[in-house]
Write an enzyme that holds these catalytic residues in place. Structure first.
Site, PDB file in Angstrom:
ATOM      1  N   HIS A   1      46.133  45.426  44.819  1.00  0.00           N
ATOM      2  CA  HIS A   1      46.490  45.280  43.411  1.00  0.00           C
ATOM      3  C   HIS A   1      45.273  45.287  42.491  1.00  0.00           C
ATOM      4  O   HIS A   1      44.734  44.220  42.196  1.00  0.00           O
ATOM      5  CB  HIS A   1      47.226  43.946  43.206  1.00  0.00           C
ATOM      6  CG  HIS A   1      48.598  43.909  43.777  1.00  0.00           C
ATOM      7  ND1 HIS A   1      49.705  44.272  43.055  1.00  0.00           N
ATOM      8  CD2 HIS A   1      49.042  43.557  45.004  1.00  0.00           C
ATOM      9  CE1 HIS A   1      50.788  44.140  43.806  1.00  0.00           C
ATOM     10  NE2 HIS A   1      50.416  43.711  44.994  1.00  0.00           N
TER      11      HIS A   1
ATOM     12  N   CYS B   1      51.313  48.928  45.378  1.00  0.00           N
ATOM     13  CA  CYS B   1      52.119  48.080  46.265  1.00  0.00           C
ATOM     14  C   CYS B   1      53.550  48.609  46.341  1.00  0.00           C
ATOM     15  O   CYS B   1      53.786  49.667  46.874  1.00  0.00           O
ATOM     16  CB  CYS B   1      52.037  46.628  45.808  1.00  0.00           C
ATOM     17  SG  CYS B   1      52.559  45.475  47.083  1.00  0.00           S
TER      18      CYS B   1
ATOM     19  N   GLU C   1      45.243  45.589  39.349  1.00  0.00           N
ATOM     20  CA  GLU C   1      45.550  44.872  38.095  1.00  0.00           C
ATOM     21  C   GLU C   1      45.358  43.368  38.256  1.00  0.00           C
ATOM     22  O   GLU C   1      45.213  42.653  37.273  1.00  0.00           O
ATOM     23  CB  GLU C   1      46.981  45.206  37.637  1.00  0.00           C
ATOM     24  CG  GLU C   1      48.109  44.461  38.328  1.00  0.00           C
ATOM     25  CD  GLU C   1      48.413  44.942  39.747  1.00  0.00           C
ATOM     26  OE1 GLU C   1      47.662  45.777  40.288  1.00  0.00           O
ATOM     27  OE2 GLU C   1      49.406  44.456  40.319  1.00  0.00           O
TER      28      GLU C   1
END
Lengths: 83, 236
Positions: free
Chosen positions: B208, B91, B210
């Site tokens: 994302h 990002c 994560e």
């Protein structure tokens, strides 16, 4: 000392959605005669430089390395001598 | 035989806000070593993988990622990358990589002008990178995006060379993997969601992973990226 006034604009080939949104808003005011709204940035600073040429070089470097991203933006600037 | 752990270095800029998510995924979900690296530091502390996390580094002032690129730690990250070190930008981290010139192109404002925060689907276009080796070409991953400036843009010649060299790693797609304009959350050229550099050691992606590494979060597909990195580093 010199004073730089820099204008950074999205390149003409790049769609400017912000400008478009503002254009729609202007039209909503009842003003239909406004077209091609583009939005950019204005940056100003003072430069300690002995000559106009040196001030130009410094401003140019700041524009190239930081203030504008050449992939999407163009820049122009004016210089004004200040006492 | 137990494999030794690899070390993830998570760079923290003022305004980073996915640094803890990345740290959590690396350390607690993947059970690897992880360490935060403050933007003023110039030592990457022996990290095997550098993560540039999501967020709004330096308030997104001027352009996303534009100021972060000049922070002391980035000089080291550039050096690390130029020596073949593994760097992943997520990002805002992707935006920083673009501004730093480690990846080509720029991020424009989303075409909707809205901040987009939702799950999207990604088609794995290149599973032979060290970021995707645990995937197969054509796999569809469910991973969220959260950004206002994720509209990938580059000149025709740059996009052509990315395509020709197989550097497009992920594309926004439908659940069945088809690439459509409707599946494109931000207007990115060719539905590009992630790219890798020509050398294969630096990747940027807008979604994302994560935030999608545990089923409790709605998807664990993001784990594949961490698993790929761990296996690739261990093999090197």
């Amino acid at each position: 000392m010199y004073h730089s006034k820099i204008t950074v604009m999205l390149r003409p080939s790049i769609l400017d959605p912000q400008g478009k949104a503002v254009e729609h808003a202007i039209h909503s005011l009842g003003v239909a005669s406004v077209h091609n709204v583009r939005m950019g940035k204005r940056i100003e600073f003072d430069v300690d430089a002995a000559t106009r040429q040196e001030a130009e070089r410094i401003t140019e470097e700041a524009c190239k390395k930081l203030l504008a991203n050449p992939v999407m933006e163009d820049y122009t600037f004016t210089l004004e001598e200040r006492k | 035989m137990s494999l030794s752990k690899i070390k993830f270095g998570v760079v923290v800029f003022p305004g980073s806000n996915c640094d803890h998510d990345a740290y959590h995924a690396a350390k607690h979900v993947m059970n690897q070593e992880a360490e935060f690296i403050w933007h003023k530091e110039t030592d990457l502390r022996g990290s095997d993988v550098i993560i540039l996390p999501g967020g709004f580094s330096y308030g997104d002032y001027l352009r996303t990622g534009a100021i972060a690129r000049f922070s002391p730690v980035m000089q080291e990250v550039v050096r690390f990358a130029n020596n073949g070190g593994t760097v992943i930008g997520i990002c805002n981290g992707f935006q920083v990589l673009l501004e730093a010139g480690l990846l080509p192109g720029v991020m424009l404002r989303n075409r909707s002008l809205r901040f987009v925060c939702k799950f999207v689907h990604l088609k794995v276009e290149n599973a032979s990178t060290r970021f995707t080796s645990e995937c197969r070409n054509g796999d569809v991953l469910k991973i969220p995006v959260a950004h206002g400036d994720g509209n990938y843009f580059a000149g025709d010649d740059v996009v052509k060379s990315l395509e020709d060299n197989n550097q497009v790693v992920f594309r926004y797609c439908e659940t069945d993997g088809s690439i459509t304009d409707e599946a494109n959350p931000n207007g990115s050229l060719h539905n590009i969601a992630g790219i890798v550099n020509a050398e294969g050691n630096v990747m940027g992606m807008m979604p994302h992973p994560e935030r999608a590494s545990e089923l409790e979060l709605g998807s664990a597909d993001g784990k594949k990226i961490f698993e790929s990195l761990i296996h690739s580093v261990v093999l090197v």
